[in-house]
Design a protein around this motif. Structure first.
Motif, short mmCIF file in Angstrom:
data_model
loop_
_atom_site.label_atom_id
_atom_site.label_comp_id
_atom_site.label_asym_id
_atom_site.label_seq_id
_atom_site.Cartn_x
_atom_site.Cartn_y
_atom_site.Cartn_z
N GLY A 12 -2.19 -7.34 14.42
CA GLY A 12 -3.19 -8.13 13.71
C GLY A 12 -3.92 -7.36 12.63
O GLY A 12 -4.69 -7.94 11.86
N GLY A 13 -3.68 -6.04 12.56
CA GLY A 13 -4.34 -5.22 11.55
C GLY A 13 -3.79 -5.46 10.16
O GLY A 13 -2.65 -5.88 9.98
N VAL A 14 -4.63 -5.15 9.15
CA VAL A 14 -4.27 -5.46 7.77
C VAL A 14 -4.17 -4.19 6.92
O VAL A 14 -4.99 -3.27 7.04
N LEU A 15 -3.15 -4.15 6.09
CA LEU A 15 -2.96 -3.09 5.10
C LEU A 15 -3.36 -3.63 3.74
O LEU A 15 -2.89 -4.69 3.32
N LEU A 16 -4.21 -2.90 3.05
CA LEU A 16 -4.61 -3.21 1.68
C LEU A 16 -4.16 -2.06 0.80
O LEU A 16 -4.71 -0.96 0.87
N LEU A 17 -3.14 -2.30 -0.01
CA LEU A 17 -2.52 -1.24 -0.81
C LEU A 17 -2.53 -1.63 -2.28
O LEU A 17 -2.15 -2.76 -2.63
N GLU A 18 -2.94 -0.71 -3.11
CA GLU A 18 -2.81 -0.91 -4.57
C GLU A 18 -2.22 0.35 -5.18
O GLU A 18 -2.54 1.48 -4.78
N GLY A 19 -1.36 0.14 -6.17
CA GLY A 19 -0.78 1.27 -6.87
C GLY A 19 -0.36 0.86 -8.27
O GLY A 19 -0.62 -0.25 -8.73
N TYR A 20 0.29 1.80 -8.93
CA TYR A 20 0.80 1.58 -10.28
C TYR A 20 2.29 1.25 -10.24
O TYR A 20 3.04 1.77 -9.41
N ARG A 21 2.71 0.40 -11.18
CA ARG A 21 4.11 0.08 -11.39
C ARG A 21 4.71 1.02 -12.45
O ARG A 21 3.98 1.71 -13.16
#
Length: 200
Positions: free
Chosen positions: A128-137
């Motif tokens: 039920g845990g959430v991953l929040l990921l941001e990066g560059y393309r």
């Protein structure tokens, strides 16, 4: 990691003190309470913000200078975190420890290290845990407004879909946007956002 100690050495916060815009925009996905991992959290802008949301935060980074500034920021904001100096190449993520994992712009990792970190993230999320990921393309190499200079360190949608195929992908988007996150991330940027949840 001496390079990051040098980058964080100034009085100013390299990436500012405000949380990452994507992380803040996903606030509604955070649980009212629980444990959070702020991965490669540097000077603390994201970990401190997560603590302000009522989460029990572990901020992990390879730079003692960055973690020192994170402690300072947390004291100024009146929140407490747990800090751990760690090399993600050998750090034990553990098993089903975290309700939230914030993985924001940790693109120092080559493909082999990235695979290890992604594996650690999947293992460390609670059901039920959430991953929040941001990066560059890859298109970020043309903008040159932050991030790595090595193509292999950048993210694409197919890569992230494959890496987190065993999670429920709730949001995956590629777009260009103007960033203003301290001197380190400033200007038009080629971004990719992922929200994924561990089944449970």
């Amino acid at each position: 990691m001496n390079r990051w100690n040098e980058r964080y050495a100034g009085e100013d916060f390299l990436f500012g003190t405000a949380p990452n815009a994507f992380l803040r925009a996903e606030q509604r996905r955070l649980p009212a309470r629980g444990s959070a991992l702020a991965l490669a959290d540097g000077e603390g802008r994201n970990g401190v913000w997560l603590a302000e949301q009522g989460l029990d935060v572990l901020a992990v980074d390879a730079s003692e200078v960055g973690l020192g500034k994170s402690r300072r920021l947390a004291a100024e904001r009146g929140v407490s975190l747990t800090w751990e100096l760690a090399d993600l190449a050998s750090w034990d993520f553990g098993h089903e420890r975290f309700d939230v994992i914030a993985a924001i712009f940790f693109q120092f990792a080559d493909p082999a290290l990235r695979a290890r970190i992604f594996e650690g993230i999947r293992a460390a999320l609670k059901p039920g845990g959430v991953l929040l990921l941001e990066g560059y393309r890859p298109e970020q190499l043309e903008y040159r407004t932050g991030g790595p200079s090595e193509l292999a360190h950048l993210y694409t949608e197919p890569m992230l879909r494959e890496a987190f195929a065993d999670l429920q992908i709730e949001h995956l988007a590629s777009y260009d946007a103007e960033l203003d996150e301290g001197a380190g991330h400033r200007g038009m940027s080629a971004l990719i956002d992922l929200v994924a949840r561990k089944p449970g």
